[in-house]
Design a protein around this motif. Structure first.
Motif, PDB file in Angstrom:
ATOM      1  N   GLY A 414       0.812  -1.209   0.000  1.00 16.92           N
ATOM      2  CA  GLY A 414       0.000   0.000   0.000  1.00 16.92           C
ATOM      3  C   GLY A 414       0.848   1.263   0.000  1.00 16.92           C
ATOM      4  N   VAL A 415       1.928   1.274   0.785  1.00 17.41           N
ATOM      5  CA  VAL A 415       2.825   2.426   0.802  1.00 17.41           C
ATOM      6  C   VAL A 415       3.432   2.642  -0.576  1.00 17.41           C
ATOM      7  CG1 VAL A 415       4.963   3.377   1.745  1.00 17.41           C
ATOM      8  CG2 VAL A 415       3.363   2.203   3.258  1.00 17.41           C
ATOM      9  N   ILE A 416       3.951   1.572  -1.179  1.00 12.61           N
ATOM     10  CA  ILE A 416       4.588   1.692  -2.497  1.00 12.61           C
ATOM     11  C   ILE A 416       3.578   2.142  -3.543  1.00 12.61           C
ATOM     12  CG2 ILE A 416       5.798   0.444  -4.329  1.00 12.61           C
ATOM     13  CD1 ILE A 416       6.958  -1.383  -2.193  1.00 12.61           C
ATOM     14  N   GLY A 417       2.387   1.540  -3.507  1.00  9.35           N
ATOM     15  CA  GLY A 417       1.366   1.903  -4.482  1.00  9.35           C
ATOM     16  C   GLY A 417       0.991   3.373  -4.406  1.00  9.35           C
ATOM     17  N   ASN A 418       0.861   3.910  -3.203  1.00 12.44           N
ATOM     18  CA  ASN A 418       0.512   5.321  -3.047  1.00 12.44           C
ATOM     19  C   ASN A 418       1.669   6.240  -3.437  1.00 12.44           C
ATOM     20  OD1 ASN A 418      -2.043   4.632  -2.167  1.00 12.44           O
ATOM     21  ND2 ASN A 418      -1.546   4.807   0.002  1.00 12.44           N
ATOM     22  N   CYS A 419       2.889   5.803  -3.162  1.00 16.05           N
ATOM     23  CA  CYS A 419       4.048   6.598  -3.578  1.00 16.05           C
ATOM     24  C   CYS A 419       4.163   6.669  -5.098  1.00 16.05           C
ATOM     25  CB  CYS A 419       5.339   6.001  -3.000  1.00 16.05           C
ATOM     26  SG  CYS A 419       5.545   6.252  -1.225  1.00 16.05           S
ATOM     27  N   LEU A 420       3.749   5.612  -5.773  1.00  9.62           N
ATOM     28  CA  LEU A 420       3.858   5.548  -7.236  1.00  9.62           C
ATOM     29  C   LEU A 420       2.827   6.416  -7.947  1.00  9.62           C
ATOM     30  CD1 LEU A 420       4.475   1.723  -7.724  1.00  9.62           C
ATOM     31  CD2 LEU A 420       5.943   3.537  -8.619  1.00  9.62           C
ATOM     32  N   TYR A 421       1.764   6.768  -7.276  1.00 11.29           N
ATOM     33  CA  TYR A 421       0.647   7.439  -7.938  1.00 11.29           C
ATOM     34  C   TYR A 421       1.088   8.752  -8.584  1.00 11.29           C
ATOM     35  CZ  TYR A 421      -4.047   9.376  -8.586  1.00 11.29           C
ATOM     36  OH  TYR A 421      -5.194   9.917  -9.113  1.00 11.29           O
ATOM     37  N   ARG A 422       1.083   8.770  -9.933  1.00 14.53           N
ATOM     38  CA  ARG A 422       1.394   9.957 -10.740  1.00 14.53           C
ATOM     39  C   ARG A 422       2.795  10.512 -10.439  1.00 14.53           C
ATOM     40  NH1 ARG A 422      -4.370  13.347 -10.592  1.00 14.53           N
ATOM     41  NH2 ARG A 422      -5.609  11.760 -11.679  1.00 14.53           N
ATOM     42  N   ARG A 423       3.734   9.630 -10.138  1.00 13.09           N
ATOM     43  CA  ARG A 423       5.106  10.077  -9.878  1.00 13.09           C
ATOM     44  C   ARG A 423       6.059   9.282 -10.769  1.00 13.09           C
ATOM     45  NH1 ARG A 423       2.853  10.178  -4.678  1.00 13.09           N
ATOM     46  NH2 ARG A 423       2.797  12.304  -3.829  1.00 13.09           N
TER      47      ARG A 423
END
Length: 517
Positions: A414-423
């Motif tokens: 979940g942390v990785i997925g949120n960090c990846l969002y539009r970055r």
């Protein structure tokens, strides 16, 4: 003319159980009896308390100037050598209702030095171990209502109670006292930075420590504790000082990597803060200081992975170190989700997340995943694992870590997925660190990590969205040996063992490119 409570006249009542005589000045007694249209003092107080439950009733009693008379009566009762707890309690209840949203009464309360009167009255009865602390509770409710009148009212309440009286009350570890205490402190501190600094400083920290310990042992019924923590930890960034003071060891602020000597109070504090952030994500502003503090705690807490066995329970587990690990992880997950919900004009979350990324958040998450044993469904499906363990570059199963609680892998994903969002730069970082095969491996169902598949798909979507290089690498993954599983068929994926002997999850066809849309 004065009347006594021991007289048999129609204007007074007999006080029980004490036969002692108590004198009530006629002007006070008459004002209360006339306002209540009653001939007995105890009955008059009850009738007035009932009338003051409504806005209309409070306004009418304010016009009759009842509150000063009640304060005078309470002062006399408290200073009397006779014991009249029933009457004192009745005056406190009446004052509480009179000050509930009625500014005339609130102003009169401050003008007549009501803070001192109620403080003395609420501590009048000798409080033993069997006390229900109802006097203290109602007294705090009076102050809570008065503090809503304005800054002058809050100053009067704060100056009288901080720090000694607040500390004495905080040491009463009873939920019936705890909730109104948090209400009073929150009302006094909201919007007042200097008071929050006082509360988080040398004199105030002991009060907060007692508050957290009470909440962790007896719980709480209202949200005042959460509101108080929100302004201390999020708005003013005093979380670290409070968290550190809850440690059992000396030099509390000097965290060391691998140190897992956390306390249950620290775990409770972090869990409550995590809940506040999760449930009020659009209302709470997160600072760089708070976010990086939580990341620092996580880096310390990961040391517990070296000495835990596989845990079948979710958070809270009952282990302070594991709970601190888990709640710091979920807090970071929710912080990194904020810019998806809040615009850059309204919130500064983007800067906070970039600060976390600069501090190595993604690298830490990848390391945690690499050091975990594969998900059960993949682990069970790989053939000849034992022969692979001795291959160059492959970590033996004995050295792989297990999930310390149910959902640990999912929270990392979940942390990785949120960090990846539009970055895009995070997408590139994952690819450059050979993390794409590792992330693909997480798109599976796992009984030890509920909703891992859903979080994994969200993560991979963000990994590939708009990034041609990442899409190309996934499409060109070469199969070194495969395991066909029905669970992967719907996703067009399969488990493979690469040249290094590690399990990977790849798309079935090397010629098929995965769309980022």
């Amino acid at each position: 003319m004065k009347q006594t409570l021991s007289d048999s006249t129609s204007l007074v009542m007999e006080v029980r159980p004490s036969p002692s005589e108590f004198t009530v000045p006629e002007n006070i007694l008459r004002r209360l009896l006339v306002a209540a249209n009653s001939y007995r003092l105890d009955e008059a107080l009850e009738l007035l308390t009932e009338a003051a439950r409504t806005d209309r009733g409070r306004s009418a009693l304010a016009y009759k100037d009842v509150l000063p008379a009640v304060l005078q009566l309470s002062r006399l009762l408290s200073s009397s050598s006779s014991v009249h707890p029933h009457l004192i309690f009745s005056t406190l209840r009446l004052l509480r209702n009179l000050c509930a949203g009625e500014i005339v009464n609130q102003n009169s309360f401050v003008r007549e030095n009501g803070v001192e009167v109620v403080s003395i009255a609420s501590s009048y009865v000798d409080l033993g171990s069997n006390s229900d602390y109802s006097f203290v509770r109602v007294g705090l409710q009076v102050f809570g209502n008065v503090s809503l009148g304005g800054e002058e009212h809050r100053t009067a309440v704060w100056d009288w109670h901080f720090p000694a009286v607040f500390l004495d009350i905080a040491r009463i570890h009873k939920v019936e006292v705890f909730d109104p205490l948090c209400m009073v402190i929150y009302n006094c501190c909201k919007g007042r930075h200097e008071r929050i600094r006082e509360l988080s400083g040398v004199q105030g920290l002991p009060i907060l420590i007692e508050i957290v310990r009470t909440a962790s042992t007896v719980g709480f019924q209202e949200d005042w504790f959460k509101l108080l923590l929100s302004i201390i930890c999020f708005e003013e960034s005093h979380f670290l000082s409070l968290f550190s003071e809850l440690r059992l060891v000396e030099n509390a602020g000097n965290f060391k990597y691998g140190d897992n000597h956390f306390t249950m109070e620290q775990a409770f504090l972090l869990s409550t803060v995590a809940e506040c952030l999760n449930k009020k994500m659009t209302e709470i502003s997160v600072s760089n200081e708070f976010a990086n503090c939580v990341l620092g705690i996580l880096k310390v807490a990961v040391g517990v992975l070296d000495c835990v066995s596989k845990e079948k329970f979710g958070l809270p587990t009952g282990s302070a170190a594991i709970d601190v690990l888990g709640y710091s992880l979920t807090t970071l997950r929710d912080i990194c989700a904020r810019d998806e919900m809040l615009s850059s004009e309204k919130d500064s979350s983007a800067g906070v997340i970039e600060s976390l990324l600069s501090a190595g958040l993604v690298e830490l998450m990848l390391d945690l995943l690499r050091n975990l044993e594969p998900p059960a469904i993949i682990k069970k499906s790989i053939k000849q694992v034992e022969s692979c363990e001795n291959r160059k570059g492959y970590m033996s199963s004995n050295s792989l870590k297990v999930c310390p609680y149910k959902g640990f892998r999912r929270d990392i994903v979940g942390v990785i997925g949120n960090c990846l969002y539009r970055r895009e730069h995070v997408q590139d970082e994952i690819r450059q660190n050979n993390g794409i095969p590792l992330l693909l491996q997480q798109c599976v169902t796992d009984e030890d990590n509920p909703f891992l598949r859903e979080w994994g798909i969200w993560m991979v979507r963000n990994l590939l969205a708009g990034n041609a290089e990442n899409q190309r690498e996934v499409a060109e993954l070469k199969v070194q040996g495969s395991v066909d599983l029905p669970e992967f068929a719907a996703l067009g994926l399969q488990v493979v063992v690469d040249q290094s002997g590690r399990p990977k999850l790849v798309n079935v066809s090397a010629d098929e490119k995965i769309s980022g849309s």
